[in-house]
Design a protein around this motif. Structure first.
Motif, PDB file in Angstrom:
ATOM      1  N   THR A  64       1.330  -1.235   0.387  1.00  0.00           N
ATOM      2  CA  THR A  64       0.388  -0.277   0.118  1.00  0.00           C
ATOM      3  C   THR A  64       1.065   1.267  -0.148  1.00  0.00           C
ATOM      4  OG1 THR A  64      -1.618  -1.141   1.060  1.00  0.00           O
ATOM      5  CG2 THR A  64      -2.169   0.831   0.845  1.00  0.00           C
ATOM      6  N   ASP A  65       0.340   2.013  -0.560  1.00  0.00           N
ATOM      7  CA  ASP A  65       1.996   3.197  -1.025  1.00  0.00           C
ATOM      8  C   ASP A  65       1.244   4.629   0.508  1.00  0.00           C
ATOM      9  OD1 ASP A  65       2.795   5.534  -1.255  1.00  0.00           O
ATOM     10  OD2 ASP A  65       1.950   6.380  -3.080  1.00  0.00           O
ATOM     11  N   TYR A  66       1.577   4.437   0.837  1.00  0.00           N
ATOM     12  CA  TYR A  66       1.626   5.313   2.435  1.00  0.00           C
ATOM     13  C   TYR A  66       2.301   6.874   2.548  1.00  0.00           C
ATOM     14  CZ  TYR A  66       0.176   0.490   4.910  1.00  0.00           C
ATOM     15  OH  TYR A  66      -0.652  -0.370   5.031  1.00  0.00           O
ATOM     16  N   THR A  67       2.421   6.785   1.094  1.00  0.00           N
ATOM     17  CA  THR A  67       3.654   8.862   1.378  1.00  0.00           C
ATOM     18  C   THR A  67       2.575   9.636   1.700  1.00  0.00           C
ATOM     19  OG1 THR A  67       4.907   6.884  -0.585  1.00  0.00           O
ATOM     20  CG2 THR A  67       4.765   9.494  -0.702  1.00  0.00           C
TER      21      THR A  67
END
Length: 154
Positions: free
Chosen positions: A46-49
């Motif tokens: 998952t892209d948590y950026t």
């Protein structure tokens, strides 16, 4: 038992077993073919950026506030120093109030003296007028008496 149950193992049993094995291998093949999609879906990161960026921003602000609080001189003072500072502030406030009261008292004293001078001037003028009136009336009476006396003597 039926007649089919009594059939001796032979070619038909081998064909049935082979067909069952074929069905099982087909099911297993479908499961193995579906496995990469399942694994990819389960292991996709998952892209948590954006979330981590917001958290880092807030933490940076909190850190700046904590440093400002930590560097505040009040936190470096002992309770005795706090007590002395509070006492000193109270004494300064009292001294300021006393100075203001003294200044006001001096101003009031100057006003009172000014008013006393005005009242004394008014009383002095009134006394001068009374004296002038008495001297005028006395002069008139003495003059009239002198004129009468001179007329009587003649």
């Amino acid at each position: 038992m039926t007649d089919d149950d009594r059939i001796e193992p032979g070619e038909d049993d081998a064909a049935l077993a082979f067909a069952a094995l074929q069905a099982e291998v087909a099911t297993l093949r479908q499961a193995v073919e579906a496995l990469p999609a399942i694994v990819e879906g389960a292991t996709r990161a998952t892209d948590y950026t954006p979330t981590l960026g917001a958290v880092v921003k807030v933490l940076t602000q909190v850190e700046a506030r904590i440093v400002a609080i930590q560097d505040h001189p009040a936190l470096k003072m002992t309770p005795e120093q706090h007590g002395r500072a509070i006492g000193r502030a109270g004494a300064d406030a009292f001294a300021d109030a006393a100075r203001v009261m003294r200044d006001e008292a001096d101003a009031l004293k100057r006003e009172r003296m000014h008013l006393a001078g005005i009242v004394d001037g008014a009383v002095t003028r009134q006394a001068q007028r009374r004296r002038q009136l008495w001297f005028g009336v006395s002069g008139c009476v003495i003059g009239a008496t002198a004129v009468l006396m001179i007329n009587l003597i003649r």
